[in-house]
Scaffold this motif. Structure first.
Motif, short mmCIF file in Angstrom:
data_model
loop_
_atom_site.label_atom_id
_atom_site.label_comp_id
_atom_site.label_asym_id
_atom_site.label_seq_id
_atom_site.Cartn_x
_atom_site.Cartn_y
_atom_site.Cartn_z
N PHE A 40 0.83 -1.20 0.00
CA PHE A 40 0.00 0.00 0.00
C PHE A 40 0.87 1.26 0.00
N HIS A 41 0.56 2.16 -0.90
CA HIS A 41 1.17 3.48 -0.97
C HIS A 41 0.28 4.35 -1.84
N ALA A 42 0.49 5.66 -1.77
CA ALA A 42 -0.31 6.56 -2.61
C ALA A 42 -0.14 6.25 -4.09
N ILE A 43 1.04 5.76 -4.50
CA ILE A 43 1.27 5.43 -5.91
C ILE A 43 0.42 4.25 -6.35
N THR A 44 0.28 3.26 -5.49
CA THR A 44 -0.41 2.02 -5.87
C THR A 44 -1.81 1.93 -5.30
N ARG A 45 -2.32 2.98 -4.70
CA ARG A 45 -3.66 2.93 -4.12
C ARG A 45 -4.70 2.68 -5.22
N GLY A 46 -5.45 1.61 -5.09
CA GLY A 46 -6.48 1.26 -6.06
C GLY A 46 -5.95 0.73 -7.38
N PHE A 47 -4.65 0.45 -7.46
CA PHE A 47 -4.04 -0.02 -8.71
C PHE A 47 -4.13 -1.54 -8.74
N ARG A 48 -4.78 -2.09 -9.77
CA ARG A 48 -5.03 -3.53 -9.85
C ARG A 48 -4.50 -4.15 -11.13
N GLU A 49 -3.80 -3.38 -11.93
CA GLU A 49 -3.30 -3.92 -13.20
C GLU A 49 -1.99 -4.67 -12.99
N SER A 50 -1.75 -5.66 -13.85
CA SER A 50 -0.51 -6.42 -13.79
C SER A 50 0.60 -5.65 -14.50
N THR A 51 1.80 -5.76 -13.96
CA THR A 51 2.96 -5.07 -14.54
C THR A 51 4.10 -6.07 -14.74
N LEU A 52 4.95 -5.78 -15.71
CA LEU A 52 6.04 -6.67 -16.08
C LEU A 52 7.36 -5.92 -15.96
N PHE A 53 8.32 -6.52 -15.22
CA PHE A 53 9.62 -5.90 -14.98
C PHE A 53 10.72 -6.87 -15.41
N PRO A 54 11.42 -6.60 -16.52
CA PRO A 54 12.53 -7.46 -16.91
C PRO A 54 13.84 -7.02 -16.24
N GLN A 55 14.65 -7.99 -15.81
CA GLN A 55 16.00 -7.70 -15.30
C GLN A 55 15.95 -6.70 -14.15
N VAL A 56 15.58 -7.16 -12.98
CA VAL A 56 15.34 -6.29 -11.83
C VAL A 56 16.46 -6.42 -10.82
N ALA A 110 11.26 11.27 -3.53
CA ALA A 110 12.16 10.54 -4.41
C ALA A 110 11.62 9.14 -4.59
N VAL A 111 11.91 8.55 -5.72
CA VAL A 111 11.53 7.16 -6.03
C VAL A 111 12.73 6.45 -6.61
N VAL A 112 13.01 5.27 -6.10
CA VAL A 112 14.08 4.42 -6.62
C VAL A 112 13.45 3.10 -7.05
N ILE A 113 13.68 2.72 -8.30
CA ILE A 113 13.14 1.46 -8.85
C ILE A 113 14.29 0.68 -9.45
N GLY A 114 14.35 -0.59 -9.14
CA GLY A 114 15.45 -1.44 -9.60
C GLY A 114 15.29 -1.94 -11.01
N ASP A 115 14.57 -1.20 -11.85
CA ASP A 115 14.41 -1.58 -13.26
C ASP A 115 13.93 -0.37 -14.04
N GLY A 116 14.50 -0.18 -15.23
CA GLY A 116 14.03 0.89 -16.11
C GLY A 116 13.40 0.36 -17.38
N ASP A 117 13.54 -0.96 -17.61
CA ASP A 117 13.00 -1.54 -18.83
C ASP A 117 11.48 -1.47 -18.88
N PHE A 118 10.81 -1.47 -17.73
CA PHE A 118 9.35 -1.53 -17.75
C PHE A 118 8.73 -0.29 -18.39
N LEU A 119 9.48 0.82 -18.47
CA LEU A 119 8.99 2.02 -19.13
C LEU A 119 9.57 2.21 -20.52
N SER A 120 10.39 1.27 -20.96
CA SER A 120 11.05 1.41 -22.26
C SER A 120 10.05 1.19 -23.39
#
Length: 448
Positions: A276-292, A363-373
């Motif tokens: 739970f966080h403000a970013i993911t509140r009510g978010f129910r979609e699946s996401t794909l992260f390659p090489q994390v 600030a936000v730190v995410i261990g993958d940038g491919d998911f937005l490529s």
């Protein structure tokens, strides 16, 4: 006397009916009885309207008598229920061709929203989602400038290569966010007008001056989005990780739960549930992260660190090479120092801003940038999650990426047993019943 009473009662009824009719022309009352109130505005749209203090003018450049004008009027009517000083008017492009050419309007169907001397064009199709996005851009008070660090192989915000972020940034620019390059070899520090700095997966070690500039920017209260990758922990970004109070874990995060969704490569981390966080509140979609890359929190920092991306129970950090031909054969080796999941790979950080011009620093730190490529942005909810991250970092907590709210009975979900029952009933039971009725009726008629 009784006859007079009857006439008085009739006169009173006529007067009451006339008063009700007169009041109905001055006052309206609307009730939405649809399931989920889908005939009214979503709460996110109402929240955006609450931020607009003053009249809003919506101008449709189309024929006032055409079918599209009726559709637009029906959409705007939902907004006028919540904001009385929101008005709609139409301009016939055929009667005012000069204004149409000046606005770049070709054909029929353009819609402009004006507020406090600014205006935004509503993207097609004209619906609640696109109109609320245009209102949100106006509520922001102008464009938000997002600076992308360049010069060391980072993902380019306007690039069209597979690893770049051009597709994603083209879509968010429609929401009032403008991407600009930031090369520390050409400028000293981060410009003052910058709302957010993005460090998107550098492919080579950052110069010490660049890292120092980013650290100074964070110390000064600037907002930051850092996308890192496996193997990037040795790219000279240690001082930046220290000031944020996070640590990038070595190895590649692998997760076996993707096999349930026909993802055979465990390096592809698939998420459907989120902390739970403000970013993911009510978010129910699946996401794909390659090489994390996994992330860890360092204690004794003034940041409030909240994980919002986390791998499953069947995950771990894998060291060494992985056979690309047979990635599913990878195994967990705790004796080599590999860490078992669940492991966090997305952190949202906030604290009181050191800058007197801002109340809060994020600030936000995410261990993958491919998911937005460009390659993966179309997978599931990747784009929607990226937009939520930017909105939160920019302080726009009202998220207007509205889902389509249709009738709840448009889709019928049937189990296999239910489908078998319906098939048996319509293909066998019903024809046999009708045939039996026909035979019975014919037999009774012959006996007569």
């Amino acid at each position: 006397m009784r006859r007079l009473d009857r006439w008085l009662v009739l006169l009173g009824l006529l007067v009451a009916t006339g008063c009700i009719g007169f009041l109905s022309t001055r006052h309206t009352w609307t009730a939405d009885w649809s399931r989920g109130a889908r005939a009214s505005l979503a709460p996110e749209s109402v929240a955006v309207l609450d931020t607009l203090h003053g009249p809003v003018e919506v101008v449709g450049y189309l024929s006032p008598t055409g079918p599209l004008s009726e559709q637009i009027a029906a959409v705007i009517e939902r907004y006028t229920r919540e904001k009385k000083d929101l008005t709609l008017s139409f301009v016939d492009p055929d009667l005012d061709p000069a204004a149409s050419r000046q606005l770049g309007i070709a054909g029929d169907g353009a819609l402009l929203v004006r507020y406090q001397g600014r205006e935004q064009r509503v993207e097609s199709p004209i619906n609640e989602r696109n109109l609320s996005n245009a209102l949100e851009r106006l509520a922001r008070g102008g464009e938000r400038v997002v600076a992308f660090v360049t010069g060391d192989g980072e993902r380019q915000p306007d690039g069209r290569a597979n690893a770049d972020l051009g597709t994603f940034m083209t879509q968010v620019e429609r929401r009032g966010i403008r991407a600009v390059p930031l090369n520390f070899s050409q400028t000293r520090g981060v410009p003052d007008h910058t709302d957010l700095v993005v460090l998107a997966s550098p492919t080579s070690s950052l110069p010490a001056d660049s890292v120092a500039a980013l650290v100074d920017y964070v110390h000064g209260g600037g907002n930051l989005l850092w996308l890192t990758e496996p193997g990037n922990e040795d790219f000279g970004t240690g001082p930046l990780a220290d000031v944020l109070g996070v640590r990038v874990l070595p190895g590649v995060l692998v997760d076996g739960q993707g096999s349930t969704l026909n993802v055979n490569d465990p390096r592809m981390v698939v998420l459907g549930d989120y902390p739970f966080h403000a970013i993911t509140r009510g978010f129910r979609e699946s996401t794909l992260f390659p090489q994390v890359s996994g992330l860890a929190q360092v204690s004794d920092h003034d940041w409030a660190v909240v994980p919002f991306l986390r791998s499953g129970e069947r995950s771990w950090t894998a060291f060494g090479g992985i056979d690309n031909a047979r990635p599913s054969t990878i195994a967990f080796h705790p004796e080599a120092g590999e860490l078992k999941g669940p492991l966090d790979f997305g952190f949202a950080l906030n604290r009181l801003s050191p800058s007197p011009d801002r109340n809060e620093q994020r600030a936000v730190v995410i261990g993958d940038g491919d998911f937005l490529s460009n390659t993966y942005i179309g997978n599931g909810g990747n784009r929607a999650l990226g937009e939520r991250v930017l909105d939160w970092l920019l302080g726009d907590d009202v998220l207007v990426d509205l889902p389509t709210r249709g009738a709840p009975d448009r889709v019928i979900s049937l189990s296999q047993d239910g489908l078998n029952a319906i098939s048996f009933g319509f293909l066998i039971a019903l024809p046999v019943t009708l045939l039996g009725l026909g035979v019975g009726i014919a037999w009774r008629r012959r006996r007569r």
